[in-house]
Design an enzyme around this catalytic site. Structure first.
Site, PDB file in Angstrom:
ATOM      1  N   THR A  14       0.820  -1.205   0.000  1.00 49.39           N
ATOM      2  CA  THR A  14       0.000   0.000   0.000  1.00 49.39           C
ATOM      3  C   THR A  14       0.853   1.252   0.000  1.00 49.39           C
ATOM      4  O   THR A  14       0.459   2.282  -0.552  1.00 49.39           O
ATOM      5  CB  THR A  14      -0.920  -0.019   1.246  1.00 49.39           C
ATOM      6  OG1 THR A  14      -1.769  -1.148   1.127  1.00 49.39           O
ATOM      7  CG2 THR A  14      -1.772   1.215   1.345  1.00 49.39           C
ATOM      8  N   TYR A  27      -8.229   0.751  -3.904  1.00 53.29           N
ATOM      9  CA  TYR A  27      -6.914   1.129  -4.430  1.00 53.29           C
ATOM     10  C   TYR A  27      -6.171  -0.116  -4.874  1.00 53.29           C
ATOM     11  O   TYR A  27      -6.605  -1.238  -4.620  1.00 53.29           O
ATOM     12  CB  TYR A  27      -6.103   1.884  -3.360  1.00 53.29           C
ATOM     13  CG  TYR A  27      -5.617   0.978  -2.261  1.00 53.29           C
ATOM     14  CD1 TYR A  27      -6.466   0.582  -1.236  1.00 53.29           C
ATOM     15  CD2 TYR A  27      -4.319   0.462  -2.276  1.00 53.29           C
ATOM     16  CE1 TYR A  27      -6.033  -0.285  -0.239  1.00 53.29           C
ATOM     17  CE2 TYR A  27      -3.884  -0.406  -1.278  1.00 53.29           C
ATOM     18  CZ  TYR A  27      -4.745  -0.766  -0.274  1.00 53.29           C
ATOM     19  OH  TYR A  27      -4.323  -1.625   0.693  1.00 53.29           O
ATOM     20  N   THR A  93       1.627  -4.390   4.265  1.00 56.44           N
ATOM     21  CA  THR A  93       1.499  -4.693   5.692  1.00 56.44           C
ATOM     22  C   THR A  93       0.919  -6.077   5.959  1.00 56.44           C
ATOM     23  O   THR A  93       1.093  -6.616   7.054  1.00 56.44           O
ATOM     24  CB  THR A  93       0.636  -3.629   6.396  1.00 56.44           C
ATOM     25  OG1 THR A  93      -0.626  -3.562   5.748  1.00 56.44           O
ATOM     26  CG2 THR A  93       1.308  -2.277   6.380  1.00 56.44           C
ATOM     27  N   ASP A  94       0.221  -6.655   4.970  1.00 57.27           N
ATOM     28  CA  ASP A  94      -0.476  -7.933   5.221  1.00 57.27           C
ATOM     29  C   ASP A  94       0.461  -9.041   5.699  1.00 57.27           C
ATOM     30  O   ASP A  94       0.122  -9.789   6.609  1.00 57.27           O
ATOM     31  CB  ASP A  94      -1.205  -8.408   3.953  1.00 57.27           C
ATOM     32  CG  ASP A  94      -2.425  -7.555   3.613  1.00 57.27           C
ATOM     33  OD1 ASP A  94      -2.825  -6.725   4.440  1.00 57.27           O
ATOM     34  OD2 ASP A  94      -2.977  -7.745   2.512  1.00 57.27           O
ATOM     35  N   LYS A 166       0.110  -7.816  12.798  1.00 59.70           N
ATOM     36  CA  LYS A 166      -0.885  -6.866  12.291  1.00 59.70           C
ATOM     37  C   LYS A 166      -2.208  -7.194  12.959  1.00 59.70           C
ATOM     38  O   LYS A 166      -2.749  -8.278  12.771  1.00 59.70           O
ATOM     39  CB  LYS A 166      -0.983  -6.987  10.764  1.00 59.70           C
ATOM     40  CG  LYS A 166      -1.951  -5.978  10.155  1.00 59.70           C
ATOM     41  CD  LYS A 166      -1.989  -6.052   8.622  1.00 59.70           C
ATOM     42  CE  LYS A 166      -2.942  -5.003   8.071  1.00 59.70           C
ATOM     43  NZ  LYS A 166      -3.014  -4.986   6.606  1.00 59.70           N
ATOM     44  N   GLU A 287      -2.821 -28.557  28.835  1.00 56.86           N
ATOM     45  CA  GLU A 287      -3.888 -29.566  28.756  1.00 56.86           C
ATOM     46  C   GLU A 287      -3.531 -30.692  27.784  1.00 56.86           C
ATOM     47  O   GLU A 287      -4.125 -31.756  27.807  1.00 56.86           O
ATOM     48  CB  GLU A 287      -5.204 -28.907  28.340  1.00 56.86           C
ATOM     49  CG  GLU A 287      -5.906 -28.171  29.468  1.00 56.86           C
ATOM     50  CD  GLU A 287      -7.305 -27.737  29.069  1.00 56.86           C
ATOM     51  OE1 GLU A 287      -8.178 -28.602  28.878  1.00 56.86           O
ATOM     52  OE2 GLU A 287      -7.512 -26.518  28.931  1.00 56.86           O
TER      53      GLU A 287
END
Ligand code: GLU
Length: 330
Positions: A14, A27, A93-94, A166, A287
């Site tokens: 981005t 976008y 950023t993903d 993120k 557990e």
């Protein structure tokens, strides 16, 4: 005095995106080149002497192993040069946290490597890319950044590649280090560090990509109520080498999924227990009796990062105990 020399490697995202208008969300990532992006950093010429290279120009949803290998090789080559003091990677950023973590384990230098990006495209009102890139260069240019591993710099915060994630789909302040907090902050063109990563990284990491052109296949199975072993069985049938279970709470596993994972392990597939919870560690033998099943607890690594550590671990050993030790030390 000459300025520190910082190389900016562009990969898209981005930060290099352009939108249909200044205020709408529609976008396309990866439209502008990194050389164009550095034109929007007034004053950067007083911080560092910049060079740039475009590695790829993609949305980071398309990031993967092939580009990671290319990036790691180029970074190791550049950082071995006396005339490069640090690297900034512009990135979507993903998957930024995954690229950062991968590089943290395979870069062989104590010089700083910083990933940065943006949540708003370059054409949006209040685009955050220029400020993030500026801060990224500040961090990469600072001698105090040496030896802290690969870092993510967003929103004036400096994050450790290991902990950062993120959190929000759209918020500008999306990045968070939920377990241990940030390493430091960027203020007034300088970086103020509060701590250093404690786990092994970069020059202390044993992982090496020399002689390797792909990583073992590791899949993630996301837990939910009403579990079944179908997804686990599909990964075993597809000959995956490892499975990370993004489990419930402290890595808990529905009994039907547990039976699938037990069979998978008996067939030689390595199994890591992680959690779909965002905060806290998946602890050994809570557990689930890890020793009994030969499962590995991911500790405070989230599932997507546990996947990468298991992939790299499997390039060195198939031994469950040695792999478990890696999850305790990286
Ligand atoms: N899909 C984009 C990417 O990761 C959006 C996220 C961003 O860069 O902010 O490249």
């Amino acid at each position: 005095m000459s300025l520190p020399k910082v190389m900016i490697l562009g990969t898209g995202g981005t930060v290099a995106g352009t939108g249909v208008s200044s205020h709408e969300t529609s976008y396309t990532s990866g439209q502008l080149t990194v050389s164009k992006l550095i034109e929007s950093l007034p004053g950067i010429e007083t911080v560092a002497d910049l060079q740039c290279e475009q590695v790829v120009n993609i949305g980071s949803q398309d990031m993967g192993e092939e580009i990671w290998f290319k990036l790691a090789a180029r970074i190791n080559e550049l950082l071995a040069q006396d005339d490069i003091d640090g690297i900034v990677i512009t990135h979507g950023t993903d998957t930024m946290e995954e690229t950062a973590w991968f590089l943290n384990l395979v870069v062989k230098s104590s010089k700083p490597v910083v990933l940065t990006g943006a949540m708003r495209p370059a054409t949006a009102l209040g685009a955050d890319g220029p400020a993030n890139m500026f801060a990224g260069v500040v961090v990469a240019a600072d001698k105090a950044s040496h030896g802290r591993g690969v870092m993510v710099v967003m929103n004036d915060k400096v994050h450790d590649a290991r902990d950062v994630t993120k959190l929000s789909t759209t918020a500008v302040d999306t990045f968070c280090s939920p377990n241990f907090g940030v390493l430091g902050h960027v203020h007034n063109g300088t970086v103020d560090y509060q701590r250093s990563p404690q786990r092994k990284h970069t020059t202390f990491s044993k992982f090496d990509l020399k002689g390797i052109d792909h990583l073992p296949r590791v899949g993630i199975v996301y837990a939910h109520a009403s579990g079944s072993s179908d997804v686990v069985d599909a990964l075993v049938d597809a000959e995956f080498d490892g499975i990370v279970h993004a489990g419930l709470g402290n890595g808990n596993i529905h009994h039907e999924v547990l039976s699938g994972l037990t069979d998978a392990r008996l067939k030689g597939v390595q199994v890591v227990r992680s959690s779909r919870a965002q905060v806290g560690a998946t602890t050994e033998d809570a557990e689930v009796d890890d020793d009994r099943y030969e499962f590995i607890a991911s500790g405070s690594l989230n599932a997507q990062k546990a996947r990468i550590l298991l992939q790299l671990g499997l390039t060195r050993t198939q031994d469950y105990r040695e792999l478990r030790e890696m999850f305790r030390s990286y």
